[in-house]
Motif scaffolding. Structure first.
Motif, PDB file in Angstrom:
ATOM      1  N   PRO A   1       0.840  -1.188   0.000  1.00  0.00           N
ATOM      2  CA  PRO A   1       0.000   0.000   0.000  1.00  0.00           C
ATOM      3  C   PRO A   1       0.879   1.244   0.000  1.00  0.00           C
ATOM      4  O   PRO A   1       1.827   1.335   0.779  1.00  0.00           O
ATOM      5  CB  PRO A   1      -0.788  -0.118   1.309  1.00  0.00           C
ATOM      6  CG  PRO A   1      -0.208  -1.270   2.052  1.00  0.00           C
ATOM      7  CD  PRO A   1       0.930  -1.831   1.292  1.00  0.00           C
ATOM      8  N   ALA A   2       0.582   2.160  -0.877  1.00  0.00           N
ATOM      9  CA  ALA A   2       1.389   3.371  -0.944  1.00  0.00           C
ATOM     10  C   ALA A   2       0.826   4.408   0.005  1.00  0.00           C
ATOM     11  O   ALA A   2      -0.372   4.614   0.058  1.00  0.00           O
ATOM     12  CB  ALA A   2       1.384   3.916  -2.364  1.00  0.00           C
ATOM     13  N   VAL A   3       1.670   5.008   0.774  1.00  0.00           N
ATOM     14  CA  VAL A   3       1.221   6.029   1.700  1.00  0.00           C
ATOM     15  C   VAL A   3       1.911   7.344   1.383  1.00  0.00           C
ATOM     16  O   VAL A   3       3.141   7.445   1.447  1.00  0.00           O
ATOM     17  CB  VAL A   3       1.542   5.622   3.143  1.00  0.00           C
ATOM     18  CG1 VAL A   3       1.219   6.761   4.087  1.00  0.00           C
ATOM     19  CG2 VAL A   3       0.751   4.405   3.518  1.00  0.00           C
ATOM     20  N   ALA A   4       1.133   8.329   1.017  1.00  0.00           N
ATOM     21  CA  ALA A   4       1.632   9.698   0.830  1.00  0.00           C
ATOM     22  C   ALA A   4       2.952   9.742   0.078  1.00  0.00           C
ATOM     23  O   ALA A   4       3.891  10.397   0.484  1.00  0.00           O
ATOM     24  CB  ALA A   4       1.771  10.386   2.186  1.00  0.00           C
ATOM     25  N   GLY A   5       3.005   8.999  -1.011  1.00  0.00           N
ATOM     26  CA  GLY A   5       4.204   9.036  -1.828  1.00  0.00           C
ATOM     27  C   GLY A   5       5.393   8.348  -1.200  1.00  0.00           C
ATOM     28  O   GLY A   5       6.481   8.380  -1.731  1.00  0.00           O
TER      29      GLY A   5
ATOM     30  N   GLY B   1     -12.902   0.718   9.341  1.00  0.00           N
ATOM     31  CA  GLY B   1     -11.854   0.368   8.397  1.00  0.00           C
ATOM     32  C   GLY B   1     -11.931   1.202   7.138  1.00  0.00           C
ATOM     33  O   GLY B   1     -12.877   1.968   6.925  1.00  0.00           O
ATOM     34  N   ILE B   2     -10.928   1.024   6.299  1.00  0.00           N
ATOM     35  CA  ILE B   2     -10.858   1.715   5.008  1.00  0.00           C
ATOM     36  C   ILE B   2     -10.891   0.641   3.918  1.00  0.00           C
ATOM     37  O   ILE B   2     -10.128  -0.314   3.977  1.00  0.00           O
ATOM     38  CB  ILE B   2      -9.554   2.540   4.904  1.00  0.00           C
ATOM     39  CG1 ILE B   2      -9.461   3.536   6.062  1.00  0.00           C
ATOM     40  CG2 ILE B   2      -9.471   3.242   3.561  1.00  0.00           C
ATOM     41  CD1 ILE B   2      -8.135   4.271   6.139  1.00  0.00           C
TER      42      ILE B   2
ATOM     43  N   ASN C   1     -10.063   8.046  -0.996  1.00  0.00           N
ATOM     44  CA  ASN C   1      -9.380   9.007  -0.121  1.00  0.00           C
ATOM     45  C   ASN C   1      -8.821   8.321   1.124  1.00  0.00           C
ATOM     46  O   ASN C   1      -9.077   8.759   2.242  1.00  0.00           O
ATOM     47  CB  ASN C   1     -10.360  10.111   0.282  1.00  0.00           C
ATOM     48  CG  ASN C   1     -10.979  10.777  -0.928  1.00  0.00           C
ATOM     49  OD1 ASN C   1     -10.285  11.327  -1.765  1.00  0.00           O
ATOM     50  ND2 ASN C   1     -12.292  10.677  -1.028  1.00  0.00           N
ATOM     51  N   ALA C   2      -8.078   7.254   0.912  1.00  0.00           N
ATOM     52  CA  ALA C   2      -7.590   6.466   2.038  1.00  0.00           C
ATOM     53  C   ALA C   2      -6.716   7.303   2.976  1.00  0.00           C
ATOM     54  O   ALA C   2      -6.834   7.219   4.198  1.00  0.00           O
ATOM     55  CB  ALA C   2      -6.814   5.259   1.530  1.00  0.00           C
ATOM     56  N   ASP C   3      -5.843   8.147   2.415  1.00  0.00           N
ATOM     57  CA  ASP C   3      -4.942   8.943   3.253  1.00  0.00           C
ATOM     58  C   ASP C   3      -5.724   9.836   4.205  1.00  0.00           C
ATOM     59  O   ASP C   3      -5.428   9.921   5.392  1.00  0.00           O
ATOM     60  CB  ASP C   3      -4.030   9.807   2.374  1.00  0.00           C
ATOM     61  CG  ASP C   3      -2.908   8.995   1.764  1.00  0.00           C
ATOM     62  OD1 ASP C   3      -2.864   7.773   2.046  1.00  0.00           O
ATOM     63  OD2 ASP C   3      -2.108   9.562   1.009  1.00  0.00           O
TER      64      ASP C   3
END
Lengths: 442, 321
Positions: A28-32, A326-327, A333-335
């Motif tokens: 999962p990618a988080v904020a780049g 949960g997401i 808009n997961a972040d």
């Protein structure tokens, strides 16, 4: 004819498209990936939210969040918990919400429908909180809970125990909460002797509410950690332990002594609440989600204690579970949703709302801000009990959450039979274990 | 059938010209019939589409799902007849099926018997205003949504509900209990709700059947000295054979496939004493997420219903001959 119909229905095997679309959940990618904690940015964002009807906490939090972060608005849909439970997989797959109130997470996580929150946990520092808070929300590759990646978060964590009517307790000479199980037994007997109903616990329809006192008894007789192992489906776990049999026998003695109302098998949760509030029940086993409500309905007249241990100073436990959110894996808009979840646990205004509206303890570090609460309220007592439980490490998930239908097919019918004298304590545990093995085996 | 009626009605008048030969006339007739037939088929299309979409397709899908192991989301596995095999060997399924058969007594036999009685009484007072009131009151439960009826009855049958209040009023305190929460009475209490709902339907059907009985038969019977009881058994009941068969068919299906009343009033409790196959299917599909197993049970339930109802239809047709 039926075959013709079948071919008309199309021959691809069911669920095949869902399989192809299942997103890769490894990275999962988080904020780049810069290591900086994600937030909601400054552009207008609309969080697609799916909440539970009848519980105002999430909506009140969402409102406060929008006030603090005006670029964020919430598009909220609500349903009853039973509806949420049945539709969760479909909704998460077809129309992935950014934020959703979740039932038991293991199947959802196993099916790849929930976002792995570990990167967020690292970015926000959730992994530095007391581990027991998030334990129930971790799911490993086999779908077992308790360990593995984090797939959900709590808005707060609830706690169960015994509520009592202070006026009635005084009437039976109970001036302070019992400190041993024997003292509780004596109080129940005193209530019975005074012509009062000791416990109008709900146990009707599909809601085997005697699971509350049973699990509390199990924790007084045995080790809460073992019960958790069973709930989390650890290898070889069984509910048929000697301690649990003793606990079930103790419950049976309460039934035989007439400590429960005659009609518990027809009482639902709402009826239990209305009888307790109406002064028709001295004690009830329930959770702190009712604290705020009870402070309003019976101000100053409600006390709370955790199920006492066998001997004074002995170990005890209580059901305590996060209010799970949960997401969706496919959330847009997961972040921002993760930022909201972190805000709920860390922002002072949010924590105040969590206590005042939700009645339960907020998530977060042990030394985090706590709002002031009037010491005469039952909310103050449940929060205090939560702290005592934390020291004991006695938190357990609910035995009804072990598998999808262990409550409906295992606990409820057999507890109802126990009340009616059609099941004995050992038979109860054996029947539940059999149901558990059929389901966990799948 | 429809197109033949339409065709002959219009074709019979025909402006078949005197000048035309027999052959061309026949050809024209055939073309017209075909055209009319086409129109008739076109008229059926919307209904047929809806039927295919909302009845045949779900039926086919259910049948298809029953051969898979599937949780409703992730890819499924073909398991052939394994789900059906599991059905036959699972002893916990006998209870619900037995309960469903017990419900037939309440959902079917009682409404039909009471329906005959009330319809006969109402026929006797057919001209009075009381008949209209009685008919309306008895049919009203059919109009009330089942969920509302279930909630209302669960209040009435609760510990302090109307039923127990009345019992206490007449000194029967010892009998009072939580009717829906007692192992011995829960299924019967659910059955009473069903009987209450279905009585109106049976009564109305039977009453309609009674109006087509030739009054001369009753007159003749009366001249022969027959009383009301004799009249009922010698004339009314035999004449209503078909209506009774329809009532039985509809209500037996309602009993075997029951779901809503049970779901609202007891959810199968206490202790599975009111669990029925419909509820079991629901638990399998939505709680245990065994869509394949639930579908197999649904198909089996359909077969069971047909196995009970078809002989009834056949008997009815046989006795008509």
């Amino acid at each position: 004819m039926l075959l013709a119909v079948a071919s008309a229905a199309g021959c691809s095997s069911p669920g095949s498209t869902a399989g192809e679309d299942a997103p890769d959940q490894e990275t999962p990618a988080v904020a780049g990936g810069t290591g900086e904690a994600p937030d909601c940015g400054t552009e207008p964002v609309t969080l697609d939210a799916y909440f539970e009807t009848g519980f105002p906490l999430p909506s009140v939090l969402a409102e406060e969040f929008s006030t603090q972060y005006p670029n964020v608005t919430f598009d909220i849909r609500e349903d009853q918990f039973a509806v949420l439970t049945q539709n969760a997989p479909r909704v998460l797959a077809d129309d992935p919400p950014d934020l959703m109130r979740l039932p038991q997470v293991s199947n959802l996580a196993e099916d790849g429908l929930l976002k792995n929150l570990d990167p967020y946990a690292e970015a926000f520092g959730w992994d530095e909180w007391p581990a027991s808070q998030l334990e129930q929300l971790r799911v490993d590759e086999e779908g077992r809970r308790g360990d593995g990646p984090l797939y959900a978060m709590g808005l707060n964590y609830s706690l169960t125990g015994v509520f009592y009517n202070k006026q009635l307790a005084e009437q039976i000479g109970m001036t302070e909460p019992p400190s041993t199980l024997a003292e509780l037994d004596a109080a129940l007997q005193a209530a019975k002797d005074a012509g009062l109903t000791p416990m109008a616990q709900f146990n009707g329809g599909a809601t085997g509410g005697l699971a509350f006192p049973l699990q509390a008894l199990m924790a007084s007789y045995g080790d809460p950690a073992e019960i958790n192992d069973w709930i989390f489906q650890s290898e070889g776990a069984t509910i048929q332990t000697p301690e649990n049999v003793e606990a079930a026998e103790h419950l049976q003695r309460w039934v035989d002594a007439g400590y429960f109302a005659d009609d518990v098998n027809s009482l639902d949760y709402a009826m239990m609440m209305s009888r307790f509030i109406g002064g028709e029940s001295v004690f009830i086993f329930n959770g702190d989600w009712e604290s705020g409500n009870l402070d309003e309905q019976m101000p100053g007249n409600v006390g709370f204690f955790l199920m006492p241990p066998l001997e004074e100073g002995g170990t005890f436990g209580a059901m305590s579970a996060p209010l799970t959110f949960g997401i969706a894996e496919g959330a847009e808009n997961a972040d921002c949703a993760a930022f909201f979840l972190d805000w709920v646990a860390t922002d002072e205004a949010a924590r105040t709302i969590g206590v005042e509206v939700g009645g339960s303890h907020p998530m977060g570090p042990a030394d985090a801000f706590m709002p002031e609460v009037d010491p005469d309220t039952v909310t103050a007592q449940t929060l205090e009990a939560g702290a005592a439980l934390g020291e004991q490490d006695g938190a357990m998930d609910f035995i009804a959450n072990a598998t999808g239908s262990i409550y409906a097919k295992g606990w409820t019918p057999n507890l109802q039979k126990l009340v009616a004298g059609e099941q004995d304590p050992e038979g109860l545990l054996a029947a539940v274990q059999a149901e558990y093995e059929t389901e966990a085996g799948n | 059938m429809t197109q033949i009626d339409v065709g002959s009605a219009a074709g019979g008048v025909g402006q078949a010209g005197v000048e035309a030969g027999t052959q061309s006339r026949r050809r024209a007739l055939r073309a017209r019939r075909l055209r009319r037939g086409g129109v008739a088929y076109a008229l059926i299309v919307p209904a047929a589409l809806a039927y295919a979409l909302f009845v045949l397709r779900p039926l086919g899908l259910t049948l298809q799902f029953s051969f898979y192991e599937w949780d409703g989301i992730t890819p499924s596995t073909w398991v052939g007849l394994a789900n059906y095999g599991a059905l036959l060997t699972d002893p916990t399924l006998f209870g619900p099926i037995l309960n469903a058969f017990e419900l037939i007594v309440f959902f079917s036999f009682i409404p039909v018997a009471l329906g005959l009685l009330t319809a006969n009484l109402i026929r006797g007072i057919a001209t009075s205003r009381l008949a209209v009131v009685a008919r309306t009151v008895l049919f009203l439960p059919q109009v009330i949504p089942l969920v509302a009826a279930g909630i209302m009855w669960s209040w009435q049958l609760s510990t302090n509900g109307v039923v127990n209040q009345i019992l206490r009023l007449v000194g029967l305190d010892a009998v009072t209990r939580a009717w829906l929460g007692d192992f011995d009475t829960a299924l019967g209490a659910v059955g009473v709700i069903g009987a209450w709902v279905l009585l109106g339907l049976c009564m109305l059907l039977l009453l309609a059947g009674m109006t087509k009985i030739d009054p001369a038969l009753y007159e003749a019977a009366r001249i022969d000295g027959a009383g009301p009881v004799r009249e009922f058994f010698a004339i009314t009941l035999p004449s209503l054979r078909q209506e009774v068969a329809v009532c039985l068919t509809v209500t037996i299906i309602a009993a075997l496939a029951s779901f809503d009343i049970v779901y609202i009033s007891t959810q199968g409790g206490p202790g599975n004493s009111t669990l029925v196959p419909g509820l079991e299917i629901y638990y399998l599909a939505f709680f245990e997420r065994e869509v394949g197993m639930a579908s197999a049970l649904a198909v089996a339930l359909m077969v069971l219903v047909l196995a009970v109802v078809l002989p009834l239809q056949w008997l009815n047709r046989e006795s008509d001959r």
